[in-house]
Design a protein around this motif. Sequence first.
Motif, short mmCIF file in Angstrom:
data_model
loop_
_atom_site.label_atom_id
_atom_site.label_comp_id
_atom_site.label_asym_id
_atom_site.label_seq_id
_atom_site.Cartn_x
_atom_site.Cartn_y
_atom_site.Cartn_z
N PRO A 1 1.26 -1.16 0.09
CA PRO A 1 -0.34 -0.39 0.01
C PRO A 1 0.76 1.07 0.01
O PRO A 1 1.93 1.29 0.74
N GLY A 2 0.81 2.54 -1.05
CA GLY A 2 1.43 3.32 -0.93
C GLY A 2 1.59 3.81 0.71
O GLY A 2 2.52 4.34 0.73
N PHE A 3 0.60 4.33 1.11
CA PHE A 3 0.05 5.05 2.18
C PHE A 3 1.32 3.95 2.81
O PHE A 3 2.34 5.42 3.79
N ASP A 4 1.43 3.31 2.97
CA ASP A 4 2.74 2.31 3.99
C ASP A 4 4.15 2.79 3.92
O ASP A 4 4.68 3.01 4.69
N VAL A 5 4.41 2.43 2.50
CA VAL A 5 5.61 2.94 1.95
C VAL A 5 6.17 4.74 2.53
O VAL A 5 6.53 4.26 3.07
N GLU B 1 -10.45 3.32 0.28
CA GLU B 1 -9.75 1.66 0.01
C GLU B 1 -8.03 2.51 -0.27
O GLU B 1 -7.66 2.86 -1.67
N GLY B 2 -7.53 2.87 0.76
CA GLY B 2 -6.44 3.15 0.72
C GLY B 2 -5.57 4.80 0.75
O GLY B 2 -4.41 4.81 0.10
N ALA C 1 -4.47 8.68 1.54
CA ALA C 1 -4.00 8.78 2.71
C ALA C 1 -4.69 9.00 4.09
O ALA C 1 -3.86 8.53 5.00
N PRO C 2 -5.25 10.08 4.21
CA PRO C 2 -5.96 10.29 4.94
C PRO C 2 -6.53 9.37 6.07
O PRO C 2 -6.63 9.58 6.99
N ALA C 3 -6.84 7.82 5.02
CA ALA C 3 -7.65 6.65 5.50
C ALA C 3 -6.43 6.03 6.43
O ALA C 3 -6.82 5.77 7.91
N GLY C 4 -5.16 6.77 5.54
CA GLY C 4 -3.80 5.76 6.65
C GLY C 4 -3.76 6.52 7.67
O GLY C 4 -3.24 6.02 8.69
#
Length: 381
Positions: A282-286, A316-317, A319-322
Amino acid sequence: MRILIAPDKFKGSLSARQVAENIALGIGDVIPDVQIEIAPVADGGEGTAEVIHDSLGGEWVTCASHDALGGRIEARYVWIRDQGTAVMEMSEAAGMRRLKDGVRDIMCASTFGVGEMLLDATKRVARKIIVGLGGSATNDGGFGMARALGFRFFDERHNEIEKALDLISVAGIEVPVAAGVSPVTSLKSQPASASGGPLQMRIIAACDVKNPLLGETGATRTFGPQKGATSEQLEILERALTRLADAVTRELGCDFRNKPGAGAAGGLGFGLMSFCGAELRPGFDVVADAVELEEKIKSADVVITGEGKLDSQTLEGKAPAGVVRLARKFGKRVFAVVGRATSDQKVREMFDGVYELGGSIPQARELLRGRAQELATTLKR
């Protein structure tokens, strides 16, 4: 009070850093003695390289490349020399934003330029490459990228396939045997997802969607219409990616077609895993790992995030949700300052408060500061 401001970009208007800085100004207007830390974020799409560059430093470098329709361009990416890490976005070469005058041709669009960027990073002896997936103009399953890396594709008569529109006839794949590139037998003898892949380095594909390669929720049917594909073209493209996936399974001994994220960037997620042994994350995690976001959230009292449009896709993945997920993990209050917001209660209820700009793009900076002042007034009570 310690406030962490960690927004994504407002697409077409402000970068993530510009958003954060204007929110900070508004908060400071109302709470002068506040301690503010800025940590712009991204989700693997456009702006990912800039966010990581702002956090980790490094230098912007350029390389000769091609856009999705074969035009010669100079593509740029971030090179972090002391880490041996390159951070790039596929859209820099094969993105919609690169197309002149908005001209689209999804049947011919290729990820060849992405492969050229990867090769340039190998010349710098990169040990790790992060590739942000998003904003693509392509639907070739990474075929073009693989060709740039030296893979060759053939039809049943062993005629070489050089254009994405001919993928519907693909029957065989020849893997390059060169320095740093393994032969087919070597690929088959190792786990397909093993670190390194044919480029012999760690490649992380960062994406913000969970779509598989094929089917109703796959690359073609979900994103093809946005790239100008007609109903007839969608059928051809779906068959072409199916043939490519079958050939990869048969020739390379791996099958990632159903892996969540394989359909990202017109199937480039599938291509990076299949041809480069990439790890799909997931891009946000990276980005969160790169900017040490979790540690920053731990030390904050309040977290503020945001994006241009808050809607069901945020879940659905995006950034704000992360940011919300990490903030709740540590029991922090989290607010959103956004350009526009859906009326969907499920989305809005993720936050302790949502502040919507409305207005027009030219007024974004002023509106951001104003909404941040409103939020700061609430925090003072």
